[in-house]
Design a protein around this motif. Sequence first.
Motif, PDB file in Angstrom:
ATOM      1  N   GLU A  90     121.997  35.068  58.111  1.00  0.00           N
ATOM      2  CA  GLU A  90     122.422  36.252  57.354  1.00  0.00           C
ATOM      3  C   GLU A  90     121.443  37.398  57.561  1.00  0.00           C
ATOM      4  O   GLU A  90     121.851  38.549  57.694  1.00  0.00           O
ATOM      5  CB  GLU A  90     122.514  35.905  55.869  1.00  0.00           C
ATOM      6  N   ALA A  91     120.157  37.049  57.611  1.00  0.00           N
ATOM      7  CA  ALA A  91     119.151  38.087  57.843  1.00  0.00           C
ATOM      8  C   ALA A  91     119.376  38.721  59.212  1.00  0.00           C
ATOM      9  O   ALA A  91     119.229  39.937  59.370  1.00  0.00           O
ATOM     10  CB  ALA A  91     117.746  37.490  57.743  1.00  0.00           C
ATOM     11  N   ALA A  92     119.741  37.923  60.197  1.00  0.00           N
ATOM     12  CA  ALA A  92     119.991  38.455  61.535  1.00  0.00           C
ATOM     13  C   ALA A  92     121.181  39.406  61.515  1.00  0.00           C
ATOM     14  O   ALA A  92     121.175  40.446  62.178  1.00  0.00           O
ATOM     15  CB  ALA A  92     120.228  37.318  62.520  1.00  0.00           C
ATOM     16  N   ILE A  93     122.198  39.054  60.732  1.00  0.00           N
ATOM     17  CA  ILE A  93     123.344  39.963  60.599  1.00  0.00           C
ATOM     18  C   ILE A  93     122.867  41.271  59.972  1.00  0.00           C
ATOM     19  O   ILE A  93     123.217  42.358  60.411  1.00  0.00           O
ATOM     20  CB  ILE A  93     124.447  39.322  59.729  1.00  0.00           C
ATOM     21  N   ALA A  94     122.006  41.140  58.946  1.00  0.00           N
ATOM     22  CA  ALA A  94     121.548  42.327  58.225  1.00  0.00           C
ATOM     23  C   ALA A  94     120.696  43.236  59.100  1.00  0.00           C
ATOM     24  O   ALA A  94     120.685  44.441  58.907  1.00  0.00           O
ATOM     25  CB  ALA A  94     120.765  41.915  56.975  1.00  0.00           C
ATOM     26  N   ILE A  95     119.951  42.669  60.066  1.00  0.00           N
ATOM     27  CA  ILE A  95     119.138  43.549  60.920  1.00  0.00           C
ATOM     28  C   ILE A  95     119.927  43.964  62.158  1.00  0.00           C
ATOM     29  O   ILE A  95     119.359  44.438  63.143  1.00  0.00           O
ATOM     30  CB  ILE A  95     117.784  42.924  61.325  1.00  0.00           C
ATOM     31  N   GLY A  96     121.230  43.815  62.095  1.00  0.00           N
ATOM     32  CA  GLY A  96     122.088  44.403  63.113  1.00  0.00           C
ATOM     33  C   GLY A  96     122.148  43.662  64.438  1.00  0.00           C
ATOM     34  O   GLY A  96     122.478  44.240  65.460  1.00  0.00           O
ATOM     35  N   SER A  97     121.826  42.363  64.437  1.00  0.00           N
ATOM     36  CA  SER A  97     121.931  41.619  65.690  1.00  0.00           C
ATOM     37  C   SER A  97     123.401  41.442  66.065  1.00  0.00           C
ATOM     38  O   SER A  97     124.241  41.194  65.208  1.00  0.00           O
ATOM     39  CB  SER A  97     121.269  40.244  65.552  1.00  0.00           C
TER      40      SER A  97
END
Lengths: 559, 296
Positions: free
Chosen positions: B185-192
């Motif tokens: 989810e963090a990766a989604i949040a940092i726009g990956s």
Amino acid sequence: MIGKVVEINNLVVSVGTQPDASKILDNVSLQVSEGETLCLVGESGSGKSVTSLTIMGLLPKKILVPTHGSVRLAGEEILTATDRHLRSLRATTMAMIFQEPMTALNPVVPVGKQIDEVLRTHTSLDARSRRKRILEMMEQVRLPDVERIFASYPHRLSGGQRQRIMIAMALVLEPKLLIADEPTTALDVTTQKQILSLIRDLQKDHGTAVLFITHDMGVVAEIADRVAVMRYGHVVETGSLDAILRTPTQDYTRNLLSAVPSLVPRAARPATASAPVVLDTSELTKVYRERSMLGKVREVAAAQDVTLTLHKGRTLGIVGESGSGKSTVARCILRLIDPTSGGIRLIGREISFLSRNLLRPHRKHIQIIFQDPYRSLNPRLTVGETIAEGPVNYGMPKADALKRARELLELVDLPPDAITRYPHQFSGGQRQRIAIARALAMDPDVLVADEAVSALDVSVQAQVLQLLDDIQTRLGIALLFITHDLRVAAQICDDVIVMQHGRIVEQGPAGDILTSPKQAYTQQLLEAAPGRGWDFANFRPLATGMAAPAKTRDIALNS
Amino acid sequence: MAIDTIEPSSISAGAASGPRVSFRPSSAIITIAAICLIVVVASAIFAGVLAPQDPQKLAPAMRLKPGMPGFPLGTDAYGRDLLSRILHGGRISLMIGVGAAIVSVTIGLTIGLVSGFFRWADAIIMRIMDGLMAIPSILLAIAVVSLSGASLKTVLIAIIIPEIPRVVRLVRSVVLSAREEPYVEAAIAIGSSLPKILWRHLMPNTFAPLIVQGTYICASAILTEAILSFLGAGINPETPTWGNIMAEGRAFFQIKPSLIFWPGVVLSIAILSINLIGDATRDALDPRMKQRGTGK
């Protein structure tokens, strides 16, 4: 000695039997008398649980070995007792309740039957009198509708009810000692309050000695007669509740108490109505649809009509119990889940219905820190790779991103050489700092902290809160702070929203909401906050109705 | 010392989860396994030079002879040199084993990642996979071979197809649980981007089980090839493979057990070595395991 239910003398527990083995418990001495509650407090890794397992005779064999000292339960030596004898002692003389009642109960057996098993094994009562005894016990732990609950499976019960069942099971044979290992940590505050007073009342009626293990000073203040503070396997200090809270003699105890956030909101920061709005939602709603087998659709509104506004450089707290919808709101705002209806405006742009691709450029304006620092970092990536990933996604060259990662590590007080290490080489607090650095790498305007300090020990919690505060002052970031802990909310929030059942119950400045709440539910929450009568950091009880400014939070935590 | 540095001691964590009993091969055993595998692979590659005889030359006068100069392990029912056949057989068997493992893991990984991450694709893909799994793998292989004629390529395809659904299921289950992890989810949040999330955050989670599955497929492919040969649906029986040699030797097991014994020994050593090295690779790929290893 008469009246002493447990006596631990100079107990040493080592890893393995080698003479040079490291000691998990070193020279621990404790006593618990009839009708008394001894609270064992300490941070993670202090040896609280090992102490209780030693008393129960449940240490993993050949891995943790008591090498010295004695543990006497009602005059009987435990360390040399046979397994068979221990088994009968465990039911009749001592009993234990755990943190997570769901995992301690068998999910495929009705709870009544599980209690019955204890009676069947250890008494010669017939079926009818056993049932009568169980129903009585269930009434004593104040379960409603006992006949129905008797036949219910654990998943049909709430967390509080399950813990009551565990207590009923533990006390049904009237043990002399009850060991409670963080029994309320997984429960909501209002339920916690009920369970604590239940344990207190039952203890009064039955004269049970209680060894209560907790990390929460608030809970200690509610339930303890005496307190033993543990650290690194040593007992640092023992004393009556009053003595420990008012006049702690050891530095560690003082630090531990000072780190407990005060329930009194911090001095309000100057309101900045002129500061630009960075985030606002209007009637944000998330509905989950469940289709049952017969095709009936059941709708559950996890969040309903949530309208909030967050200004630059301010902190907005969302508080509520589990299931109140606070995390749903956070995840909708971040578009990790899609809202059912309502609007989300981030820096003036409506983002609630943007597609994945259109959303991407807006993602960097809002970042999140999660609760569990052990799961929020990819274990296979180095800290540098983790922090640099975001900037690289937005076109920064890798080398520049790593340089930025180094600067950010410094900003969150980690050594720059941490960049090449892996997450498992750090403690929980340090990992949370890494997660903060990852979020900051994006230069966000809004930082969402979803229970970001709830999994941390209290002293680490104070440091991470301080860090968030510093960062906010320095970078002017707006914080959306989601927590179940009113103390934490009081220390970091400018404004507070109270949620229940997916709806906003009350919102306003933290100072107003947390000192003179208007709504009954908010009052109830504040009522239930453990240790609300104490100002731990200043070693004194709170005078009623006062509003003493919280002691500065940048206490030295050095020992 | 700052309180922040309190590390929940690994020992007390171990106490909570109980004793960890697991077989972790020592580095000496892994070295031996690596040497064995190199020897087996090298002898298969250089079979042309090392083999004392032509593996396909029939010599009726030499039937079922014991070991003698020029025929170190004796001869089979047609007078062919057993050692030469084992050396040459290694080529095909290893090629089938390794080839089947690599191809089925690659295809299965791709399908599994898509199936695990995209809900809409999941329903369709998994029904197809269920369908494939419902057919007994040997039956499917026989059908493939008899439809397209027996050759190395068709046998390989026949072995790979039934293995793919197993790999897909494995990968899918890992992805299903991993995609709920906060770091994803963090990766989604940092726009990956999606490919990046799949590649960088989800795929590495599948390596550990895939390596184990891969070595298992390698071993079972060698065996399946032998079964197909035995049933007459495999590679031409004149072409030596470990499976072929054992299948042929089966009829003479009571007279001359070494016809099964020697290829069996080589097969076991090869598979055991592959498995051990697979385990070691899995541990080396996981930074947590790496540290635990050096910490001892």
